[in-house]
Design a protein around this motif. Sequence first.
Motif, mmCIF file in Angstrom:
data_model
loop_
_atom_site.group_PDB
_atom_site.id
_atom_site.type_symbol
_atom_site.label_atom_id
_atom_site.label_comp_id
_atom_site.label_asym_id
_atom_site.label_seq_id
_atom_site.Cartn_x
_atom_site.Cartn_y
_atom_site.Cartn_z
ATOM 1 N N HIS A 38 -2.051 9.053 12.256
ATOM 2 C CA HIS A 38 -3.512 9.073 12.244
ATOM 3 C C HIS A 38 -3.985 10.523 12.118
ATOM 4 O O HIS A 38 -3.199 11.464 12.264
ATOM 5 C CB HIS A 38 -4.060 8.462 13.541
ATOM 6 C CG HIS A 38 -3.736 7.014 13.699
ATOM 7 N ND1 HIS A 38 -4.414 6.023 13.042
ATOM 8 C CD2 HIS A 38 -2.783 6.392 14.447
ATOM 9 C CE1 HIS A 38 -3.913 4.854 13.377
ATOM 10 N NE2 HIS A 38 -2.928 5.042 14.223
ATOM 11 N N ASP A 39 -5.269 10.708 11.881
ATOM 12 C CA ASP A 39 -5.825 12.054 11.757
ATOM 13 C C ASP A 39 -5.595 12.894 13.011
ATOM 14 O O ASP A 39 -5.516 14.115 12.942
ATOM 15 C CB ASP A 39 -7.326 11.992 11.453
ATOM 16 C CG ASP A 39 -7.603 11.478 10.048
ATOM 17 O OD1 ASP A 39 -6.695 11.548 9.193
ATOM 18 O OD2 ASP A 39 -8.737 11.017 9.811
ATOM 19 N N ASN A 66 0.840 -1.197 0.000
ATOM 20 C CA ASN A 66 0.000 0.000 0.000
ATOM 21 C C ASN A 66 0.872 1.242 0.000
ATOM 22 O O ASN A 66 1.471 1.576 1.016
ATOM 23 C CB ASN A 66 -0.889 0.037 1.245
ATOM 24 C CG ASN A 66 -1.928 -1.039 1.263
ATOM 25 O OD1 ASN A 66 -2.562 -1.290 0.252
ATOM 26 N ND2 ASN A 66 -2.102 -1.677 2.392
ATOM 27 N N ASP A 67 0.956 1.921 -1.135
ATOM 28 C CA ASP A 67 1.648 3.200 -1.193
ATOM 29 C C ASP A 67 0.658 4.271 -0.726
ATOM 30 O O ASP A 67 -0.549 4.132 -0.899
ATOM 31 C CB ASP A 67 2.127 3.491 -2.605
ATOM 32 C CG ASP A 67 3.070 4.676 -2.670
ATOM 33 O OD1 ASP A 67 3.653 5.028 -1.626
ATOM 34 O OD2 ASP A 67 3.214 5.245 -3.749
ATOM 35 N N GLU A 68 1.175 5.333 -0.134
ATOM 36 C CA GLU A 68 0.318 6.388 0.419
ATOM 37 C C GLU A 68 -0.683 5.776 1.406
ATOM 38 O O GLU A 68 -1.864 6.124 1.424
ATOM 39 C CB GLU A 68 -0.393 7.160 -0.693
ATOM 40 C CG GLU A 68 0.543 7.956 -1.575
ATOM 41 C CD GLU A 68 1.255 9.074 -0.826
ATOM 42 O OE1 GLU A 68 0.640 9.728 0.021
ATOM 43 O OE2 GLU A 68 2.449 9.291 -1.095
ATOM 44 N N ALA A 69 -0.199 4.864 2.230
ATOM 45 C CA ALA A 69 -1.060 4.059 3.106
ATOM 46 C C ALA A 69 -1.768 4.866 4.182
ATOM 47 O O ALA A 69 -2.723 4.367 4.775
ATOM 48 C CB ALA A 69 -0.238 2.946 3.751
ATOM 49 N N TRP A 100 -10.804 1.008 -1.368
ATOM 50 C CA TRP A 100 -9.543 0.269 -1.238
ATOM 51 C C TRP A 100 -9.536 -0.552 0.046
ATOM 52 O O TRP A 100 -9.169 -1.721 0.047
ATOM 53 C CB TRP A 100 -8.360 1.231 -1.274
ATOM 54 C CG TRP A 100 -7.040 0.524 -1.154
ATOM 55 C CD1 TRP A 100 -6.155 0.617 -0.126
ATOM 56 C CD2 TRP A 100 -6.450 -0.380 -2.075
ATOM 57 N NE1 TRP A 100 -5.069 -0.177 -0.344
ATOM 58 C CE2 TRP A 100 -5.218 -0.806 -1.553
ATOM 59 C CE3 TRP A 100 -6.852 -0.903 -3.309
ATOM 60 C CZ2 TRP A 100 -4.385 -1.706 -2.195
ATOM 61 C CZ3 TRP A 100 -6.005 -1.804 -3.951
ATOM 62 C CH2 TRP A 100 -4.795 -2.187 -3.393
ATOM 63 N N PHE A 101 -9.967 0.033 1.147
ATOM 64 C CA PHE A 101 -10.052 -0.678 2.427
ATOM 65 C C PHE A 101 -10.967 -1.893 2.282
ATOM 66 O O PHE A 101 -10.637 -3.007 2.704
ATOM 67 C CB PHE A 101 -10.569 0.255 3.517
ATOM 68 C CG PHE A 101 -10.590 -0.354 4.889
ATOM 69 C CD1 PHE A 101 -9.544 -0.136 5.767
ATOM 70 C CD2 PHE A 101 -11.659 -1.138 5.307
ATOM 71 C CE1 PHE A 101 -9.561 -0.698 7.041
ATOM 72 C CE2 PHE A 101 -11.686 -1.701 6.568
ATOM 73 C CZ PHE A 101 -10.629 -1.485 7.441
ATOM 74 N N ASP A 155 -9.677 4.272 6.348
ATOM 75 C CA ASP A 155 -11.099 4.586 6.452
ATOM 76 C C ASP A 155 -11.899 3.384 5.963
ATOM 77 O O ASP A 155 -11.832 3.026 4.789
ATOM 78 C CB ASP A 155 -11.419 5.822 5.609
ATOM 79 C CG ASP A 155 -12.867 6.240 5.671
ATOM 80 O OD1 ASP A 155 -13.697 5.498 6.245
ATOM 81 O OD2 ASP A 155 -13.182 7.314 5.138
ATOM 82 N N PRO A 156 -12.656 2.715 6.858
ATOM 83 C CA PRO A 156 -13.407 1.519 6.457
ATOM 84 C C PRO A 156 -14.455 1.771 5.379
ATOM 85 O O PRO A 156 -14.964 0.833 4.780
ATOM 86 C CB PRO A 156 -14.084 1.053 7.744
ATOM 87 C CG PRO A 156 -13.569 1.882 8.846
ATOM 88 C CD PRO A 156 -12.813 3.031 8.257
#
Length: 85
Positions: A47-48, A4-7, A17-18, A12-13
């Motif tokens: 994380h945010d 995962n690039d730019e993981a 992609w998730f 976000d569920p």
Amino acid sequence: MVLNDEAHHIHDPNMAWFKSIEDIHNRLKQKGAELPCRWMLPATPKHDNGAIFVQTVADYPLVEAISQNVVKHPVLPDCGQPAPS
């Protein structure tokens, strides 16, 4: 294996992609297998709320990479001059 690039964008569920990775994982489990490896390569391992991911192996800030000449020094256009096209 999943890379995962730019993981930092994939936790976000609600993101497709998730959900895709979760679907792959669940289908493999139904067959008695599992994802052998998942590497996350975030540019910002946070994380945010600003907390660094607990799984972080290394954190090499861009400012440090610039000061050590690992990456190019950014060049900003002069004020009042149009940016090159």
